[in-house]
Scaffold this motif. Structure first.
Motif, short mmCIF file in Angstrom:
data_model
loop_
_atom_site.label_atom_id
_atom_site.label_comp_id
_atom_site.label_asym_id
_atom_site.label_seq_id
_atom_site.Cartn_x
_atom_site.Cartn_y
_atom_site.Cartn_z
N PHE A 57 2.84 -3.26 34.27
CA PHE A 57 2.57 -1.98 33.66
C PHE A 57 1.56 -2.07 32.24
N ALA A 58 1.51 -3.47 31.55
CA ALA A 58 0.74 -3.46 30.64
C ALA A 58 -0.61 -3.70 30.90
N ASP A 59 -0.61 -4.51 32.17
CA ASP A 59 -1.95 -5.00 32.99
C ASP A 59 -2.66 -3.63 33.26
N VAL A 60 -1.85 -2.73 34.09
CA VAL A 60 -2.44 -1.39 34.47
C VAL A 60 -3.11 -0.66 33.21
N LEU A 61 -2.57 -0.56 32.14
CA LEU A 61 -3.02 -0.14 31.06
C LEU A 61 -4.39 -0.40 30.61
N ALA A 62 -4.37 -1.98 30.39
CA ALA A 62 -5.53 -2.36 30.14
C ALA A 62 -6.62 -2.23 31.24
N LEU A 63 -6.21 -2.03 32.60
CA LEU A 63 -7.06 -1.59 33.64
C LEU A 63 -7.69 -0.30 33.56
N GLY A 64 -6.74 0.51 32.93
CA GLY A 64 -7.20 1.83 32.58
C GLY A 64 -8.25 2.04 31.59
N VAL A 65 -8.43 1.20 30.56
CA VAL A 65 -9.21 1.17 29.47
C VAL A 65 -10.69 0.77 30.00
N VAL A 66 -10.86 -0.31 30.60
CA VAL A 66 -11.89 -0.92 31.28
C VAL A 66 -12.58 0.18 32.34
N THR A 67 -11.63 0.59 33.30
CA THR A 67 -12.10 1.50 34.30
C THR A 67 -12.44 2.95 33.56
N ALA A 68 -12.05 3.13 32.40
CA ALA A 68 -12.48 4.35 31.82
C ALA A 68 -14.11 4.40 31.11
N LEU A 69 -14.16 2.95 30.67
CA LEU A 69 -15.49 2.60 30.03
C LEU A 69 -16.31 2.50 31.13
N ALA A 70 -16.03 1.82 32.28
CA ALA A 70 -16.90 2.10 33.56
C ALA A 70 -17.34 3.39 34.09
N CYS A 71 -16.45 4.59 33.88
CA CYS A 71 -16.59 5.77 34.38
C CYS A 71 -17.68 6.76 33.81
N LEU A 72 -17.94 6.23 32.15
CA LEU A 72 -18.58 6.90 31.33
C LEU A 72 -20.08 7.26 31.79
N PRO A 73 -20.60 6.51 32.36
CA PRO A 73 -22.22 7.18 33.12
C PRO A 73 -21.90 8.20 34.12
N LEU A 74 -20.57 8.45 34.64
CA LEU A 74 -20.27 9.45 35.77
C LEU A 74 -20.73 9.21 37.09
N ILE A 75 -22.05 8.80 37.24
CA ILE A 75 -22.38 8.38 38.55
C ILE A 75 -21.60 7.08 39.05
N THR A 76 -21.09 6.28 38.09
CA THR A 76 -20.18 5.04 38.62
C THR A 76 -18.78 5.28 38.86
N ALA A 77 -18.30 6.54 38.57
CA ALA A 77 -16.82 6.79 38.76
C ALA A 77 -16.19 6.58 39.96
N PRO A 78 -16.78 6.87 40.90
CA PRO A 78 -16.13 6.39 42.19
C PRO A 78 -15.83 4.96 42.48
N ALA A 79 -17.20 4.22 42.39
CA ALA A 79 -16.90 2.95 42.41
C ALA A 79 -16.11 2.18 41.48
N ALA A 80 -15.95 2.81 40.13
CA ALA A 80 -15.15 2.08 39.09
C ALA A 80 -13.81 2.45 39.42
N LEU A 81 -13.26 3.70 39.92
CA LEU A 81 -11.86 3.89 40.22
C LEU A 81 -11.44 3.20 41.39
N SER A 82 -12.27 2.98 42.55
CA SER A 82 -12.16 2.31 43.96
C SER A 82 -11.78 0.74 43.50
N THR A 83 -12.51 0.15 42.45
CA THR A 83 -12.45 -1.05 42.10
C THR A 83 -10.94 -1.30 41.37
N ALA A 84 -10.80 -0.48 40.67
CA ALA A 84 -9.22 -0.25 40.19
C ALA A 84 -8.29 -0.35 41.00
N CYS A 85 -8.37 0.45 42.15
CA CYS A 85 -7.35 0.52 43.12
C CYS A 85 -7.39 -0.79 43.85
#
Length: 201
Positions: free
Chosen positions: A19-47
């Protein structure tokens, strides 16, 4: 998703560590999503990182960044551009529906239903293993899964609603929710695959 037993003297069990790792994963995923156009790749990588826990691979931010380096290919950016355009079109349609035009209510309901279906397919495509290399195959697989697995699609909507609600209630949580959302999407995909496997046995 397998988990080892708690060792002697260990304060927190493996589930809490995940659970703690997933929260840290959420932070880096959110940062990777900031350009918006990178959001699908960022979320896919998190999955993909969460899915790797089935094979006892770590669900850490470091592993996420390693996988993310190879994700900004033209296909990934095209998927991001399509997602941004789709959101803008839906927002424009709903804005027109709210302008008081004749038949606006029926149009708004129809647009919302189409948008919800598109969001479900898009999110399930991010959780599909094929999204790492082929977005078209991932979208086709997600479309079929969404139609056959209605329960899973409802779970995807509920997970998204919970993520949006958490971010709305406390804005800093917006930088954490991508991790739990990726975990929920992956769990739905794994559940669907296990059900399909058991039905063929």
């Amino acid at each position: 998703m397998s988990a080892r037993a708690r060792e002697t003297g260990e304060i927190f069990g493996p589930r809490m560590t995940l659970f703690a790792d997933v929260l840290a994963l959420g932070v880096v995923t959110a940062l990777a999503c900031l350009p918006l156009i990178t959001a699908p790749a960022a979320l896919s990588t998190a999955c993909a990182v969460v899915r790797g826990t089935e094979d006892d691979q770590p669900a850490t931010a470091k592993r996420y960044l390693v996988l993310l380096r190879d994700r900004f290919r033209p296909g990934d950016l095209a998927a991001g551009l399509a997602a941004v355009i789709g959101v803008l079109l839906l927002a424009a349609d709903l804005a027109l529906a709210g302008a008081g035009l004749p038949g606006a209510r029926a149009f708004a309901v129809t647009a919302a239903a189409i948008g919800a279906c598109a969001v479900i397919v898009a999110l399930r495509a991010c959780a599909h293993p094929a999204s790492l290399t082929d977005w078209r195959a991932a979208v086709r697989g997600a479309g079929g899964a969404s139609a056959r697995d209605v329960g899973g699609s409802v779970l995807v909507l509920l997970a998204l609603a919970a993520a949006v609600l958490c971010a709305w209630m406390m804005l800093p949580l917006a930088f954490l929710v991508p991790g739990p959302l990726a975990m929920a999407l992956t769990a739905v995909d794994v559940r669907k695959r296990r059900v399909a496997l058991s039905s063929t046995c």
